[in-house]
Motif scaffolding. Structure first.
Motif, PDB file in Angstrom:
ATOM      1  N   THR A   1       0.861  -1.178   0.000  1.00 19.95           N
ATOM      2  CA  THR A   1       0.000   0.000   0.000  1.00 19.95           C
ATOM      3  C   THR A   1       0.898   1.228   0.000  1.00 19.95           C
ATOM      4  O   THR A   1       1.833   1.311   0.802  1.00 19.95           O
ATOM      5  CB  THR A   1      -0.928   0.027   1.224  1.00 19.95           C
ATOM      6  OG1 THR A   1      -1.796  -1.103   1.182  1.00 19.95           O
ATOM      7  CG2 THR A   1      -1.771   1.290   1.230  1.00 19.95           C
ATOM      8  N   ALA A   2       0.627   2.178  -0.902  1.00 17.14           N
ATOM      9  CA  ALA A   2       1.498   3.345  -1.029  1.00 17.14           C
ATOM     10  C   ALA A   2       0.680   4.603  -1.286  1.00 17.14           C
ATOM     11  O   ALA A   2      -0.356   4.554  -1.950  1.00 17.14           O
ATOM     12  CB  ALA A   2       2.484   3.132  -2.176  1.00 17.14           C
TER      13      ALA A   2
ATOM     14  N   HIS B   1      -6.496  -1.120   6.436  1.00 17.16           N
ATOM     15  CA  HIS B   1      -5.349  -1.129   7.349  1.00 17.16           C
ATOM     16  C   HIS B   1      -5.565  -1.989   8.586  1.00 17.16           C
ATOM     17  O   HIS B   1      -4.614  -2.567   9.122  1.00 17.16           O
ATOM     18  CB  HIS B   1      -5.003   0.300   7.756  1.00 17.16           C
ATOM     19  CG  HIS B   1      -4.647   1.176   6.604  1.00 17.16           C
ATOM     20  ND1 HIS B   1      -3.567   0.927   5.792  1.00 17.16           N
ATOM     21  CD2 HIS B   1      -5.250   2.289   6.103  1.00 17.16           C
ATOM     22  CE1 HIS B   1      -3.505   1.861   4.854  1.00 17.16           C
ATOM     23  NE2 HIS B   1      -4.519   2.686   5.007  1.00 17.16           N
ATOM     24  N   GLN B   2      -6.776  -2.081   9.072  1.00 14.52           N
ATOM     25  CA  GLN B   2      -7.061  -2.901  10.248  1.00 14.52           C
ATOM     26  C   GLN B   2      -7.497  -4.319   9.887  1.00 14.52           C
ATOM     27  O   GLN B   2      -7.753  -5.134  10.766  1.00 14.52           O
ATOM     28  CB  GLN B   2      -8.137  -2.235  11.111  1.00 14.52           C
ATOM     29  CG  GLN B   2      -7.671  -0.970  11.812  1.00 14.52           C
ATOM     30  CD  GLN B   2      -6.584  -1.251  12.825  1.00 14.52           C
ATOM     31  OE1 GLN B   2      -6.670  -2.188  13.614  1.00 14.52           O
ATOM     32  NE2 GLN B   2      -5.536  -0.435  12.819  1.00 14.52           N
TER      33      GLN B   2
ATOM     34  N   LYS C   1     -23.930  -0.825  14.177  1.00 12.08           N
ATOM     35  CA  LYS C   1     -23.450   0.431  13.608  1.00 12.08           C
ATOM     36  C   LYS C   1     -22.440   1.160  14.492  1.00 12.08           C
ATOM     37  O   LYS C   1     -21.425   1.667  13.978  1.00 12.08           O
ATOM     38  CB  LYS C   1     -24.616   1.347  13.250  1.00 12.08           C
ATOM     39  CG  LYS C   1     -24.199   2.545  12.393  1.00 12.08           C
ATOM     40  CD  LYS C   1     -25.413   3.332  11.929  1.00 12.08           C
ATOM     41  CE  LYS C   1     -25.024   4.435  10.952  1.00 12.08           C
ATOM     42  NZ  LYS C   1     -24.060   5.404  11.493  1.00 12.08           N
ATOM     43  N   PRO C   2     -22.630   1.245  15.803  1.00 12.16           N
ATOM     44  CA  PRO C   2     -21.607   1.933  16.606  1.00 12.16           C
ATOM     45  C   PRO C   2     -20.225   1.286  16.478  1.00 12.16           C
ATOM     46  O   PRO C   2     -19.208   1.986  16.478  1.00 12.16           O
ATOM     47  CB  PRO C   2     -22.152   1.811  18.038  1.00 12.16           C
ATOM     48  CG  PRO C   2     -23.625   1.662  17.868  1.00 12.16           C
ATOM     49  CD  PRO C   2     -23.799   0.850  16.626  1.00 12.16           C
ATOM     50  N   LEU C   3     -20.188  -0.033  16.346  1.00 10.71           N
ATOM     51  CA  LEU C   3     -18.913  -0.741  16.226  1.00 10.71           C
ATOM     52  C   LEU C   3     -18.248  -0.458  14.886  1.00 10.71           C
ATOM     53  O   LEU C   3     -17.036  -0.206  14.813  1.00 10.71           O
ATOM     54  CB  LEU C   3     -19.136  -2.246  16.393  1.00 10.71           C
ATOM     55  CG  LEU C   3     -19.737  -2.684  17.726  1.00 10.71           C
ATOM     56  CD1 LEU C   3     -20.052  -4.173  17.702  1.00 10.71           C
ATOM     57  CD2 LEU C   3     -18.792  -2.365  18.874  1.00 10.71           C
ATOM     58  N   THR C   4     -19.019  -0.496  13.816  1.00  8.36           N
ATOM     59  CA  THR C   4     -18.422  -0.282  12.499  1.00  8.36           C
ATOM     60  C   THR C   4     -18.099   1.194  12.257  1.00  8.36           C
ATOM     61  O   THR C   4     -17.135   1.506  11.546  1.00  8.36           O
ATOM     62  CB  THR C   4     -19.326  -0.820  11.374  1.00  8.36           C
ATOM     63  OG1 THR C   4     -20.600  -0.184  11.427  1.00  8.36           O
ATOM     64  CG2 THR C   4     -19.495  -2.331  11.511  1.00  8.36           C
ATOM     65  N   ASP C   5     -18.869   2.109  12.857  1.00  5.74           N
ATOM     66  CA  ASP C   5     -18.516   3.525  12.774  1.00  5.74           C
ATOM     67  C   ASP C   5     -17.114   3.747  13.343  1.00  5.74           C
ATOM     68  O   ASP C   5     -16.293   4.473  12.772  1.00  5.74           O
ATOM     69  CB  ASP C   5     -19.513   4.387  13.552  1.00  5.74           C
ATOM     70  CG  ASP C   5     -20.822   4.619  12.814  1.00  5.74           C
ATOM     71  OD1 ASP C   5     -20.923   4.222  11.630  1.00  5.74           O
ATOM     72  OD2 ASP C   5     -21.743   5.199  13.414  1.00  5.74           O
ATOM     73  N   GLU C   6     -16.825   3.112  14.470  1.00  2.93           N
ATOM     74  CA  GLU C   6     -15.514   3.247  15.104  1.00  2.93           C
ATOM     75  C   GLU C   6     -14.424   2.585  14.266  1.00  2.93           C
ATOM     76  O   GLU C   6     -13.314   3.123  14.125  1.00  2.93           O
ATOM     77  CB  GLU C   6     -15.542   2.649  16.507  1.00  2.93           C
ATOM     78  CG  GLU C   6     -14.201   2.626  17.235  1.00  2.93           C
ATOM     79  CD  GLU C   6     -13.607   4.006  17.488  1.00  2.93           C
ATOM     80  OE1 GLU C   6     -12.439   4.063  17.953  1.00  2.93           O
ATOM     81  OE2 GLU C   6     -14.276   5.033  17.237  1.00  2.93           O
ATOM     82  N   LEU C   7     -14.719   1.430  13.687  1.00  2.00           N
ATOM     83  CA  LEU C   7     -13.740   0.767  12.837  1.00  2.00           C
ATOM     84  C   LEU C   7     -13.431   1.593  11.587  1.00  2.00           C
ATOM     85  O   LEU C   7     -12.280   1.657  11.140  1.00  2.00           O
ATOM     86  CB  LEU C   7     -14.238  -0.617  12.429  1.00  2.00           C
ATOM     87  CG  LEU C   7     -14.100  -1.711  13.487  1.00  2.00           C
ATOM     88  CD1 LEU C   7     -14.789  -2.984  13.014  1.00  2.00           C
ATOM     89  CD2 LEU C   7     -12.633  -1.989  13.791  1.00  2.00           C
ATOM     90  N   GLN C   8     -14.446   2.236  11.027  1.00  2.00           N
ATOM     91  CA  GLN C   8     -14.198   3.118   9.887  1.00  2.00           C
ATOM     92  C   GLN C   8     -13.265   4.256  10.292  1.00  2.00           C
ATOM     93  O   GLN C   8     -12.333   4.598   9.561  1.00  2.00           O
ATOM     94  CB  GLN C   8     -15.515   3.687   9.356  1.00  2.00           C
ATOM     95  CG  GLN C   8     -16.353   2.703   8.559  1.00  2.00           C
ATOM     96  CD  GLN C   8     -17.632   3.339   8.044  1.00  2.00           C
ATOM     97  OE1 GLN C   8     -18.532   3.665   8.811  1.00  2.00           O
ATOM     98  NE2 GLN C   8     -17.706   3.536   6.737  1.00  2.00           N
ATOM     99  N   ARG C   9     -13.515   4.820  11.473  1.00  3.00           N
ATOM    100  CA  ARG C   9     -12.682   5.923  11.944  1.00  3.00           C
ATOM    101  C   ARG C   9     -11.236   5.477  12.168  1.00  3.00           C
ATOM    102  O   ARG C   9     -10.292   6.115  11.687  1.00  3.00           O
ATOM    103  CB  ARG C   9     -13.255   6.487  13.250  1.00  3.00           C
ATOM    104  CG  ARG C   9     -12.522   7.722  13.760  1.00  3.00           C
ATOM    105  CD  ARG C   9     -12.957   8.077  15.171  1.00  3.00           C
ATOM    106  NE  ARG C   9     -12.450   7.119  16.136  1.00  3.00           N
ATOM    107  CZ  ARG C   9     -11.205   7.134  16.637  1.00  3.00           C
ATOM    108  NH1 ARG C   9     -10.335   8.060  16.232  1.00  3.00           N
ATOM    109  NH2 ARG C   9     -10.828   6.234  17.523  1.00  3.00           N
ATOM    110  N   VAL C  10     -11.059   4.376  12.886  1.00  2.00           N
ATOM    111  CA  VAL C  10      -9.716   3.910  13.201  1.00  2.00           C
ATOM    112  C   VAL C  10      -8.974   3.483  11.941  1.00  2.00           C
ATOM    113  O   VAL C  10      -7.774   3.735  11.783  1.00  2.00           O
ATOM    114  CB  VAL C  10      -9.777   2.747  14.215  1.00  2.00           C
ATOM    115  CG1 VAL C  10      -8.405   2.098  14.399  1.00  2.00           C
ATOM    116  CG2 VAL C  10     -10.304   3.243  15.555  1.00  2.00           C
ATOM    117  N   SER C  11      -9.690   2.854  11.008  1.00  2.00           N
ATOM    118  CA  SER C  11      -9.052   2.409   9.776  1.00  2.00           C
ATOM    119  C   SER C  11      -8.548   3.589   8.959  1.00  2.00           C
ATOM    120  O   SER C  11      -7.525   3.491   8.272  1.00  2.00           O
ATOM    121  CB  SER C  11     -10.024   1.569   8.948  1.00  2.00           C
ATOM    122  OG  SER C  11     -10.354   0.369   9.628  1.00  2.00           O
TER     123      SER C  11
END
Length: 369
Positions: free
Chosen positions: A233-234, A305-306, A342-352
């Motif tokens: 990834t670049a 990335h995650q 949704k709360p879990l995937t919202d956070e995963l989108q943010r962290v990713s």
């Protein structure tokens, strides 16, 4: 909902990828009998590279009775290692979260995307999956929806699940017309023989090499196949869907990396390298109406990335089946599904979106999932 209610529902799933196949299996497990998966591809082909299936996903495979199918085409991993670009310093070496959280040890399973899809679809009853069905329009009628496909077929269903990916037709027509967001990165992926990996593969655990220039080399071993999923990834400003690359370009962006990684880049057959710009989507306000719901990338496409894209779709499927059992109606179940996932995937989108940084790897698993 009672099993008798679920049994009588006519359910249409748009998309036969990870999410669509997983939710079909999950619904079958709780008693749904009239489930149909509509996939736009005219035929299923072995495409893609390697992914890791996390312990919570593996536990669902046990629940659905398909663990042996997955295990037969995957390798067990117990940790992830993150290193400097030259491989001389370990930045993180951590056990997979939830490895020991269940009655039995659930290793992360390293698997080829094609093998995973084959295993999932092979676990579904004959006649459940329909190929060559590209969705053209969806008409939400409230307590049911009507689907029109480009091949002229029209289908009416009590429940529609849009698992049709980052460029979801269901999402675009009913929930959000926002386009996918370019990350400013490219991903280059190839599956090579371990014999051609110059000693990069020593066990079943993935290793990430972090470059100071933002380039990351992901090495995901597929030892059960005798292969390595070699991913780069670049950063890039080119948002074209399938950018062209050369050996010289790969060598340039890998300057300072472990010599073995460079040597693989020099020898790659570029005709077998998948080159893609990397996109995700912004979180959307709602995933469901009274009879239509989004799932997987259609609901929450995230950066890689995650390593949580496929796993989130699988956990969506498990959460969807649980919600169907808990809710008193389809409408109620869809509300429970969204409020749970949704709360879990919202956070995963943010962290990713935060990505990895060579000077700041505080944890291999910042989302701890």
């Amino acid at each position: 909902m009672k099993t008798s209610q679920i049994k009588n529902l006519k359910i249409a799933i748009i998309g036969g990828g990870y999410g669509g196949a997983s939710v079909a299996k999950a619904l079958q497990t709780i008693g749904a009998e009239n489930v149909h998966v509509y996939e736009q591809a005219p035929a299923l082909a072995q495409v893609g590279a390697g992914i890791g299936l996390r312990p919570p996903s593996v536990e669902l495979f046990r629940t659905w009775g398909i663990f042996d199918r997955i295990a037969a085409v995957s390798s067990p991993s117990d940790h992830l290692e993150i290193l400097t670009a030259d491989g001389q310093h370990v930045l993180a070496n951590e056990e997979w979260p939830f490895l020991h959280a269940y009655q039995q040890v659930n290793h992360n399973r390293m698997i080829h995307r094609g093998d995973f899809i084959d295993a999932l679809l092979g676990a579904l009853p004959e006649g459940m999956v329909h190929l060559g069905y590209k969705l053209e329009t969806i008409d939400d009628k409230g307590d049911h929806a009507t689907l029109t496909f480009q091949n002229g077929e029209v289908v009416t269903a009590d429940l529609v699940i849009g698992a049709d990916g980052i460029r979801s037709t269901v999402r675009h027509q009913l929930f959000s017309q926002k386009e996918p967001v370019f990350s400013g990165e490219h991903a280059y992926r190839a599956v090579i023989s371990i014999d051609d990996a110059h000693g990069l593969v020593t066990d079943d655990n993935p290793r990430f090499y972090m470059g100071q220039n933002g380039t990351i080399a992901y090495n995901l071993p597929l030892r059960h196949r005798g292969e390595l999923s070699y991913d780069i990834t670049a950063p890039s400003e080119d948002a074209s869907w399938a950018p062209e690359i050369t050996h010289d370009y790969l060598v340039k962006i890998l300057d300072g990396f472990d010599e073995r990684i460079l040597q693989v880049a020099r020898e790659l057959d570029l005709s077998k390298v998948t080159s893609r710009s990397v996109f995700d989507i912004d979180p959307i306000d709602s995933w469901h109406t009274h009879s239509v719901a989004l799932l997987g990338d259609a609901a929450h496409a995230m950066l890689h990335h995650q390593g949580q894209g496929a796993n989130s779709a699988i956990l969506d499927a498990g959460g969807f089946a649980d919600a169907m059992l808990q809710g008193e109606s389809v409408k109620d179940a869809l509300s429970i599904y969204q409020s749970t996932r949704k709360p879990l995937t919202d956070e995963l989108q943010r962290v990713s979106r935060l990505g990895w940084h060579a000077d700041a790897v505080e944890s291999a698993f910042p989302a701890n999932a």
